[in-house]
Design an enzyme around this catalytic site. Structure first.
Site, mmCIF file in Angstrom:
data_model
loop_
_atom_site.group_PDB
_atom_site.id
_atom_site.type_symbol
_atom_site.label_atom_id
_atom_site.label_comp_id
_atom_site.label_asym_id
_atom_site.label_seq_id
_atom_site.Cartn_x
_atom_site.Cartn_y
_atom_site.Cartn_z
ATOM 1 N N SER A 58 0.745 -1.118 0.087
ATOM 2 C CA SER A 58 0.164 0.022 0.036
ATOM 3 C C SER A 58 0.753 1.301 -0.105
ATOM 4 O O SER A 58 0.088 2.442 -0.246
ATOM 5 C CB SER A 58 -1.113 -0.112 1.113
ATOM 6 O OG SER A 58 -0.224 -0.216 2.475
ATOM 7 N N GLU A 74 -4.567 0.603 -8.174
ATOM 8 C CA GLU A 74 -3.648 1.099 -8.713
ATOM 9 C C GLU A 74 -2.549 0.317 -9.155
ATOM 10 O O GLU A 74 -2.026 -0.871 -8.657
ATOM 11 C CB GLU A 74 -2.806 1.864 -7.626
ATOM 12 C CG GLU A 74 -3.699 3.172 -6.972
ATOM 13 C CD GLU A 74 -3.049 4.136 -5.739
ATOM 14 O OE1 GLU A 74 -3.008 4.904 -5.864
ATOM 15 O OE2 GLU A 74 -2.614 3.206 -4.806
ATOM 16 N N HIS A 91 -2.217 -2.588 -6.382
ATOM 17 C CA HIS A 91 -2.709 -2.071 -5.157
ATOM 18 C C HIS A 91 -4.296 -2.160 -4.898
ATOM 19 O O HIS A 91 -4.941 -1.132 -5.599
ATOM 20 C CB HIS A 91 -2.288 -0.925 -4.656
ATOM 21 C CG HIS A 91 -2.503 -0.420 -3.451
ATOM 22 N ND1 HIS A 91 -2.780 1.037 -2.906
ATOM 23 C CD2 HIS A 91 -2.793 -1.096 -2.254
ATOM 24 C CE1 HIS A 91 -3.144 1.133 -1.840
ATOM 25 N NE2 HIS A 91 -3.206 -0.025 -1.217
ATOM 26 N N ASN A 147 -3.440 6.622 -1.218
ATOM 27 C CA ASN A 147 -2.903 6.732 0.177
ATOM 28 C C ASN A 147 -2.269 7.925 0.498
ATOM 29 O O ASN A 147 -2.315 8.648 1.594
ATOM 30 C CB ASN A 147 -1.892 5.494 0.739
ATOM 31 C CG ASN A 147 -2.942 4.129 0.886
ATOM 32 O OD1 ASN A 147 -4.292 4.269 1.152
ATOM 33 N ND2 ASN A 147 -2.175 3.253 1.005
#
Length: 680
Positions: free
Chosen positions: A414, A447, A435, A485
């Site tokens: 992540s 992702e 991801h 993130n």
């Protein structure tokens, strides 16, 4: 020349009208297709066939709906109203044919496609899982405008029809049959025979029972509308999403009078369609389309996937791949670690597949594999173990000699840059990031993380695989936190900072949901897990120039991890956060929202300036589909365009003066332009 439709007549003098949009796998009711459809109806009517069957020449779709791309170009309510009234005329012609008509439905039948089907005398749908019927219009900021609000309430009864339109959910053929939305639900191979049987039987139109007609009574409609509004208000605010409220008002005023319903539908939908909310939601739809269309030249096809890590993420990735038709081997340190993942997968299959044979077939394709025997056969290997650089590097080193040369090696990390993870590989260029987001079954984005030595072919293969399992691929550069993130973390950390200042959690969450976020940041942090938030915050502290807040560290140290432990910033009971009512003034709530949202937007600009994503539209797509950022705002960069650069800079500088350097405007704002290239 017919471009979209072709008609065939059989020995029984039944006209079979095939819809086949050229150079597309999907049928869409463009303006041109509608006009050709109208001409086909006129021509067929002159032949006087025994009946008309409308069906798709596509493998897995009837009609996906109206032309949403064209909606984005409509510049006035008057132009929108002309389009709607023209569709009304065409569907009235279909409904008024002197012979019966049947919509033969296999695959998606949505929006305008379902409205066309409702104008037919009968409907027959295949029972295959790909067949879904529904009205998704409220997700675009409108409601059914091609006669759907009239014909659905007449056929299904008022409440079932209103609930179908307000929920935007799609239903299976069997559910559609129970609702009386279709006359028959049969296996695909029996569709044409069912149609022929209907022409012989010619059953009378279904009439809903009195209990389903009563809510449309003029005396009861105001009360029913009040109940419907209260149900909608629990999910969305009128200021954010006016369409469901407009549908309820439209129904309350005009139900029972078809002429008024058609006229009101044209008036209301035209006004909604050209409003800011609908145009932003249409923009989001088109962003989703762009992600779906991302592709390079790739012939990559995966049949078997090997997932390493039987925790929540790894287990759920494995289950999702199985749900999409693949065979998956799932590896963890010992058999006992795989039991919970297999149980969660079974629950997912039960919810999604319903049919016990399909559920068993899915379970047969999910193979516990604690020894890792599936590595040598896998087309894709996905690592989803805990976030530890050394452990991941050692795992890759053990996998590389056993993998097929053509296999895709992917990590679900992540936040850790791929350059670091690939250091111990003989061929570092073969590692790519995939991801996923939690919960895997609900979050549409993946992702696709690349580094400088990633080949274009590998990117194309990774995107191809992501699309094959029904996810939206977003190519991002390998930087700490990637895109989602990295942008989400400052927003969450500012919420945690507000908590440390003594602001109640309920006020913080109210400020965010009032802005339009689907869930408040404090509740979101508790849901994700405070330990996970802390881990990501620590990994990104250097990139964000922000240390992990002390109160977050204390909660984790005390074992208060959020929802999963029963206590975090909230106390949790029966899966619900125990909240107190917010008492903050609107001015206070706006200030709290500014602090959180502007940190998110400032980090978005930083990612855009650094080239983490290719452009502002892809950034908006990633943040909407990866975080749930208020879709009706059109994404953070689009929101910045509509708000104005000068206003954003002014607010950031005031917050910087008051709270410090975490609000320092990113240099990218200086070059930020409005659409058309003009500076503020």
């Amino acid at each position: 020349m017919n471009k979209f439709f072709r008609v065939e007549y059989d020995e029984q003098n039944i006209a079979w009208l095939y819809f086949d949009t050229p150079h597309s796998s999907t049928n869409v009711l463009t303006r041109e297709a509608l006009e050709e459809f109208d001409q086909q109806l006129i021509t067929i009517a002159q032949v006087h066939p025994k009946g008309l069957v409308i069906l798709s020449a596509k493998q897995n779709g009837f009609i996906a709906g109206a032309d949403v791309k064209a909606f984005a170009t409509i510049d006035s309510p008057e132009a929108a109203k002309r389009l709607i009234l023209r569709a009304h005329d065409i569907f009235h012609r279909l409904e008024s044919l002197s012979f019966p008509s049947i919509a033969l439905i296999h695959g998606y039948c949505l929006g305008g496609g379902l409205e066309l089907a409702l104008a037919c005398s009968y409907r027959v749908a295949s029972t295959e899982p790909v067949t879904r019927l529904g009205f998704p219009e409220v997700r675009l900021g409108i409601f059914p405008g091609f006669g759907g609000s009239v014909r659905s309430t007449r056929l299904l009864g008022h409440l079932p029809a209103m609930q179908l339109m307000l929920s935007a959910r799609s239903v299976s053929a069997k559910t559609a049959r129970r609702l009386h939305l279709v006359n028959y639900a049969v296996p695909r191979r029996q569709l044409k025979n069912a149609a022929r049987r209907l022409f012989e039987e010619r059953p009378a139109p279904y009439r809903p029972p009195l209990a389903q007609r009563l809510p449309g009574n003029a005396l009861l409609r105001p009360l029913t509308a009040r109940v419907l509004r209260s149900q909608v208000a629990k999910k969305v605010r009128r200021a954010h999403y006016p369409a469901p409220y407009a549908l309820i008002d439209h129904w309350r005023r005009h139900a029972g009078n078809s002429a008024q319903m058609y006229a009101g539908e044209a008036q209301q939908v035209a006004a909604l369609l050209t409003g800011e909310t609908a145009q932003n939601l249409i923009r989001v739809f088109l962003l989703q389309d762009r992600l779906k269309s991302l592709a390079g030249e790739s012939s990559f096809q995966a049949r078997q996937v090997h997932v390493i890590g039987g925790g929540v993420m790894g287990g759920d990735i494995a289950a999702w791949c199985v749900l999409r038709g693949l065979t998956v081997t799932l590896q963890d340190r010992a058999p006992e670690y795989l039991g919970r993942a297999i149980a969660r997968a079974h629950g997912l299959f039960q919810r999604k597949l319903k049919d016990r044979y399909l559920i068993q077939s899915a379970m047969d394709r999910l193979l516990p594999d604690h020894r890792g025997d599936g590595v040598t056969k896998a087309d894709v290997i996905i690592e989803a173990i805990f976030e530890d650089v050394k452990a991941k590097q050692e795992l890759y080193a053990s996998l590389e000699p056993r993998m097929k040369p053509t296999a895709l090696l992917a990590t679900n990390t992540s936040s850790i840059p791929l350059q670091i993870l690939a250091e111990k590989l003989e061929n570092p260029a073969r590692l790519v990031g995939l991801h996923f987001f939690n919960p895997v079954a609900k979050m549409p984005l993946v992702e696709v993380v690349t580094k400088p030595d990633t080949s274009e072919q590998l990117v194309a293969d990774a995107i191809s695989f992501t699309k094959a399992i029904g996810k939206l691929p977003l190519p991002v550069k390998s930087r700490p936190g990637f895109l989602v993130n990295r942008v989400l973390m400052p927003y969450l950390l500012e919420a945690v900072t507000l908590l440390a200042e003594g602001v109640p959690a309920s006020d913080i969450d109210k400020a965010a949901t009032r802005f339009g976020m689907p869930m408040g940041p404090v509740e979101l942090a508790d849901t994700v897990g405070l330990d996970i938030c802390l881990s990501v915050a620590e990994k990104l502290s250097e990139t964000l120039h922000t240390p992990a807040p002390e109160n977050l560290q204390q909660e984790v140290k005390a074992g208060h991890l959020g929802k999963k432990s029963g206590q975090g910033f909230y106390v949790w009971s029966k899966g619900k956060a125990q909240k107190t009512a917010s008492t903050a003034t609107p001015e206070k709530l706006e200030h709290f929202a500014d602090r959180m949202i502007l940190r998110l937007m400032n980090e978005s600009m930083s990612c855009l300036r650094e080239g983490v994503v290719e452009d502002a539209d892809l950034l908006d797509a990633g943040i909407i589909f990866g975080t749930g950022f208020a879709p009706f705002h059109g994404g953070p960069m689009h929101y910045a365009e509509t708000t104005g650069r000068d206003e954003i800079l002014s607010k950031l500088r005031k917050l910087e003066y008051t709270y410090g350097s975490r609000f320092t405007p990113d240099p990218g704002w200086e070059d930020f332009e409005k659409p058309g290239g003009a500076h503020e």
